[in-house]
Enzyme design. Sequence first.
Site, short mmCIF file in Angstrom:
data_model
loop_
_atom_site.label_atom_id
_atom_site.label_comp_id
_atom_site.label_asym_id
_atom_site.label_seq_id
_atom_site.Cartn_x
_atom_site.Cartn_y
_atom_site.Cartn_z
N GLY A 1 40.74 25.19 40.25
CA GLY A 1 41.75 25.95 39.52
C GLY A 1 41.08 27.08 38.78
N GLY B 1 39.38 28.58 36.22
CA GLY B 1 38.70 28.04 35.05
C GLY B 1 38.37 29.11 34.04
N ARG B 2 38.58 30.36 34.44
CA ARG B 2 38.30 31.46 33.51
C ARG B 2 39.10 32.69 33.91
NH1 ARG B 2 32.99 34.50 35.38
NH2 ARG B 2 32.92 33.90 37.56
N LYS C 1 39.90 38.13 34.72
CA LYS C 1 38.84 37.18 35.05
C LYS C 1 37.79 37.26 33.94
CE LYS C 1 35.62 36.19 38.85
NZ LYS C 1 35.21 36.62 40.19
N ASP D 1 32.55 28.06 30.07
CA ASP D 1 33.03 28.65 28.82
C ASP D 1 34.22 29.57 29.02
OD1 ASP D 1 31.91 30.81 30.06
OD2 ASP D 1 30.40 31.22 28.53
N GLY D 2 34.62 29.76 30.29
CA GLY D 2 35.79 30.61 30.55
C GLY D 2 35.51 32.10 30.48
N ARG E 1 44.97 30.60 47.87
CA ARG E 1 43.77 30.33 48.68
C ARG E 1 44.04 29.18 49.64
NH1 ARG E 1 39.97 31.56 44.09
NH2 ARG E 1 41.41 32.54 42.66
N ASP F 1 38.03 27.54 48.54
CA ASP F 1 38.74 28.08 47.37
C ASP F 1 38.46 29.57 47.19
OD1 ASP F 1 36.10 26.84 46.73
OD2 ASP F 1 36.41 27.80 44.80
N ASP G 1 36.25 37.19 45.45
CA ASP G 1 35.14 36.56 44.74
C ASP G 1 33.79 37.11 45.14
OD1 ASP G 1 36.47 35.20 42.87
OD2 ASP G 1 36.06 33.19 43.60
P1 AMP Z 1 33.55 30.50 41.67
O1 AMP Z 1 32.24 29.97 42.09
O2 AMP Z 1 33.50 31.72 40.79
O3 AMP Z 1 34.49 30.68 42.82
O4 AMP Z 1 34.19 29.39 40.72
C1 AMP Z 1 34.39 28.05 41.11
C2 AMP Z 1 35.16 27.33 40.01
O5 AMP Z 1 34.46 27.31 38.78
C3 AMP Z 1 36.51 27.95 39.69
O6 AMP Z 1 37.39 26.90 39.41
C4 AMP Z 1 36.21 28.79 38.47
O7 AMP Z 1 37.38 29.05 37.75
C5 AMP Z 1 35.23 27.89 37.73
N1 AMP Z 1 34.35 28.67 36.85
C6 AMP Z 1 33.39 29.53 37.23
N2 AMP Z 1 32.79 30.08 36.17
C7 AMP Z 1 33.37 29.56 35.07
C8 AMP Z 1 33.19 29.74 33.65
N3 AMP Z 1 32.29 30.58 33.15
N4 AMP Z 1 33.99 29.03 32.83
C9 AMP Z 1 34.91 28.19 33.32
N5 AMP Z 1 35.12 27.98 34.62
C10 AMP Z 1 34.37 28.65 35.51
MG MG Z 2 36.19 31.34 43.28
#
Ligand code: AMP
Ligand code: MG
Length: 498
Positions: free
Chosen positions: A94, A96-97, A117, A129-130, A187, A256, A266
């Site tokens: 989901g 996450g940030r 983002k 940390d979002g 996705r 995803d 991404d």
């Molecule tokens: P990504 O590798 O960017 O596609 O992210 C994979 C998952 O990790 C997704 O659910 C993102 O929302 C979560 N995520 C990545 N970076 C962060 C962050 N700094 N804080 C919170 N969630 C994150």
């Molecule tokens: Mg992603």
Amino acid sequence: MNVTTNNSAHFPFDNSYARLPERFYARLSPTPVSDPVLIKINHPLARHLGLDPDFLDSPKGAEIFSGSHVAEGSDPLAMAYAGHQFGGWVSQLGDGRAHLLGEVIDGDGMRRDIQLKGSGPTPYSRSGDGRAGIGPVLREYVVSEAMAALNIPTTRALAAVTTGEKVFRDDVVPGAVLTRVASSHIRIGTFQFFAARQDMDALKILADHVIDRHYPEAREAENPYLSLLQHVIDRQAALIAKWMAVGFIHGVMNTDNMLISGETIDYGPCAFMDSYHPDMVFSSIDHMGRYAYQNQPTIAQWNLASFASCLLGLIHGDQDSAIRAAEAAVNTFGDRFDAAWSAAFRAKIGLGEERDGDVALAQDLLGRMAENKADFTLTFRRLSGLSGQDAGADASVGALFENPASFNEWAVKWRARLALESSSDGARQSAMGAINPAYIPRNHRVEQVIMAALEGDLGPFERLLDILSAPFDEQPSNAAYQQPPRPDEIVHETFCGT
Ligand code: AMP
Ligand code: MG
């Protein structure tokens, strides 16, 4: 269609995803930041979305694009999804940030998501940390806009802001938020989220939403959900062939990170190759080379098989029949990809007509490039200039090869094949120049932009963006940006930056 620009912060939001059932997302606002400052507003894109770029290019715009101020009509939410990451199943991911602010209809009548983002934690954050650092935000801005200028389907960058806060990664770096625009953020992993929960109602609602939004023609088919699958397969086959044709390596092709719309999404540890090698990997987290350049079509098909398995219950009431139909569809990927790849590489070497041996000729060149560490982009770009010249001119390309004779041998066969073409040399030169870019976001240039920004200098970011907005133009004053890195400038590894 002309879009009338709003003379205010008014976004003409119409949020169809927010009208889907509650279990599709978590409704919540971005976390305000202490001192939002604009880095950049993408004026042409803003206008295309019906927004007023001059109004947004202001402190008010910084507040909106940092998440500190929620514009009227926005209904912010974090989307739920699951996914296979490096082949391993994760049932709960989901945003996450990220926060989807809402959707607007653009100048082409297309519905487009506007998403922040790096805008704060959500119920899906797990341990993150979002937030995002300025480096990855600028990287995604530059590379996604470069992809768009290269005519490759992609999410776009609408804005970037700094937050005035620090984020803690390997180093302490300035926090930033990117505003991303996509046809949708749905996705393969969105479908997987509901399939894993055996939520058939949600799957049907999602599939219908996607058909209405991205593939309305599937509605007319005898089996709309099978048709949806085939459309997604076709778009992905076309997309991956386009990546291959510019030497792009995505780096994290998890389910995803693969959009149903067929746009690239991404930009984490992605990279454009300098010297060509099919096994090239840049991502620091891709230890096995799962997402290496030449594995991309195979991985895409693997991901599409995961997508197909989510749709089985919708395709047919009888499971065996559903599996047979879905498998047959997924098996078309190879032919679709090969056709798109062949067309792309025939065009790259200037062949407008189709003859036996063309694909072998292109593959022969790639083999020689790999053996001789030739620069991918420059080889094809300079080849465009060779058409119509005699062998005396071959040195301009040969110089890119460790052993120039290897290229010269190939060029003899190439000229023999060109002699069978009916087009004029001039027409061929311009056709090749319009698809073989002079400028790509070379890794060392992106790195230089980030380093300068960390020192407070955004000049290199602006300059690189400007150059990459016209990748097929010669731009004599920017010729240095066509060049591969010096040995000490080579970027060997790229990072997620999360
Ligand atoms: P990504 O590798 O960017 O596609 O992210 C994979 C998952 O990790 C997704 O659910 C993102 O929302 C979560 N995520 C990545 N970076 C962060 C962050 N700094 N804080 C919170 N969630 C994150
Ligand atoms: Mg992603």
